[in-house]
Design an enzyme around this catalytic site. Structure first.
Site, mmCIF file in Angstrom:
data_model
loop_
_atom_site.group_PDB
_atom_site.id
_atom_site.type_symbol
_atom_site.label_atom_id
_atom_site.label_comp_id
_atom_site.label_asym_id
_atom_site.label_seq_id
_atom_site.Cartn_x
_atom_site.Cartn_y
_atom_site.Cartn_z
ATOM 1 N N SER A 1 -10.030 -0.208 6.874
ATOM 2 C CA SER A 1 -9.436 -0.076 5.538
ATOM 3 C C SER A 1 -8.795 -1.343 4.992
ATOM 4 O O SER A 1 -8.276 -1.339 3.879
ATOM 5 C CB SER A 1 -8.404 1.059 5.533
ATOM 6 O OG SER A 1 -9.047 2.302 5.613
ATOM 7 N N SER B 1 -9.696 2.086 2.684
ATOM 8 C CA SER B 1 -8.833 2.842 1.792
ATOM 9 C C SER B 1 -7.819 1.985 1.039
ATOM 10 O O SER B 1 -7.186 2.459 0.093
ATOM 11 C CB SER B 1 -8.084 3.918 2.594
ATOM 12 O OG SER B 1 -7.244 3.331 3.584
ATOM 13 N N LYS C 1 0.845 -1.196 0.000
ATOM 14 C CA LYS C 1 0.000 0.000 0.000
ATOM 15 C C LYS C 1 0.879 1.244 0.000
ATOM 16 O O LYS C 1 1.946 1.267 0.620
ATOM 17 C CB LYS C 1 -0.923 -0.016 1.222
ATOM 18 C CG LYS C 1 -1.962 1.103 1.228
ATOM 19 C CD LYS C 1 -2.927 0.949 2.396
ATOM 20 C CE LYS C 1 -3.952 2.078 2.433
ATOM 21 N NZ LYS C 1 -4.914 1.922 3.547
#
Length: 389
Positions: free
Chosen positions: A176, A151, A76
């Protein structure tokens, strides 16, 4: 961790599980140059369709080693990777290239994992749909007209779309990892706070952030958790625990395990979702697990408390992004306040600005006791609810 699989004469990389890939790679039955040539072509195709990356790496596989033995791993974008742009999905950090690896990335590399790129996300983790990125919207591979969740949307979407063996590193502050994993139909694990080091994470909210794996199978996330979990002297919030092999739990049955089912979690939930969850609970019961419906009375206060705590911490964490030390910058004109305002106005997205304003307000003199400290008290009550249950 030893896994053995027989080699197929007409091996198709797309059909390999993570554990099969590692076994075949370890025994010399995979040509990593050939594998990564085909793998990265597929990655490029998926990215063009779904916008899952902020940065894609030009992979040059070295001699494989360790428990991952050449396995592709995506990271990420808010987790620092040495010499690879890491922006946390924000234009204000465009061009920032960390001179160090986050602890989780170092552990992955030490075990032979190969970093393939930085996946797209909501800016600094501010969102649930992966629509607040400074680098475009990520789409769901199941239905490109729908959101992949956020996210960590790029991570979950890539795991679902990619037919090759691969594990993603995601991060969660308030859902997330679990949210995009659910939206994309993959397996995500949000570890207990402190189990996995946050060193090298571009923080959203320090007291809430967790780094965890996303994969196609439970065995994938168990393998990755075994590698990234454990105490880290660089992160004082990590738990003093010996490293464990979580894959050993996969062969155990669930007989005797007790599951708490909070009744508040089913309020306002889509009927089909509720039915599916209960179907799984009943399946576990048929395998010998026990379940009990419980009550967590403070559930209704969780979200308001979360937004106050998270935005307050975020406004503090993001104060350092001002165009002086990291990422985007402008010509220095006027006084520092004017310069900082110009840079932050131009490069922060709308949602980031909203959360900075909310968090700053909650920490102001006269409001700190009324909002931030009260939210912290609610947090304690929530913890007590879980202890009593």
């Amino acid at each position: 961790m030893n896994y053995e699989y027989k080699v197929s004469c007409n091996m198709n990389y797309k059909n390999l599980s993570v554990l099969e890939f590692i076994s075949l790679s370890r025994t010399g039955n995979i040509d990593l140059q050939d594998f990564y040539s085909k793998f990265m072509d597929e990655v490029s195709r998926i990215h063009k369709k779904l916008n899952v990356f902020v940065t894609i790496v030009d992979v040059k596989p070295d001699k494989p080693k360790g428990d991952l033995f050449g396995l592709p791993v995506s990271v990420k974008d808010n987790i620092c990777v040495k010499d690879i742009q890491s922006t946390a999905g924000s234009r204000i950090l465009k061009g920032y290239v960390p001179p160090f690896d986050a602890t989780v990335v170092k552990r992955v590399k030490d075990e032979g994992g190969i970093i393939i790129g930085k996946t797209n996300q909501d800016e600094f983790g501010f969102g649930t749909f992966c629509t607040n990125s400074g680098y475009g919207i990520t789409r769901n591979p199941v239905d490109p007209e729908r959101t992949p969740g956020g996210s960590s949307g790029g991570a979950a979407a890539l795991v679902r779309a990619l037919e090759y063996p691969h594990i993603a590193l995601g991060q969660s502050t308030g859902g997330s990892i679990s949210c995009p994993s659910s939206f994309c139909g993959v397996v995500g694990l949000t570890p207990t706070y402190g189990l996995v080091s946050r060193y090298g994470l571009i923080d959203y909210a320090n007291s809430l952030d967790k780094i965890g794996p996303i994969g196609k199978k439970v065995e994938d996330v168990a393998l990755m958790l075994s590698i990234i979990a454990g105490h880290d002297p660089m992160d004082s919030t990590t738990i003093e625990l010996e490293k464990k092999d979580y894959t050993k739990n996969l062969s155990k049955d669930v007989k005797g395990i007790k599951i708490g089912v909070p009744k508040e979690y089913f309020q306002g939930v889509n009927e089909k979702i509720s039915e599916n969850v209960w179907k799984c609970i009943k399946e576990l019961e048929s395998l010998g697990a026990l379940y009990e419906e419980i009550s967590l009375p403070t559930t209704e206060y969780v979200l308001p408390a979360y937004y106050i705590i998270a935005t307050a911490e975020a406004s503090t964490n993001l104060a350092k992004f001002c165009g002086m030390r990291y990422g985007a910058e402008e010509k220095v004109e006027g006084d520092f306040n004017e310069y900082f305002s110009k840079v932050r106005t131009k490069y922060f997205g709308d949602e980031a600005k909203r959360r900075i304003l909310l968090g700053t307000y909650a920490r102001m003199a006269g409001y700190r006791d009324q909002f931030y400290l009260k939210a912290m008290q609610v947090r304690t009550l929530v913890i007590e609810d879980f202890k009593k249950a």
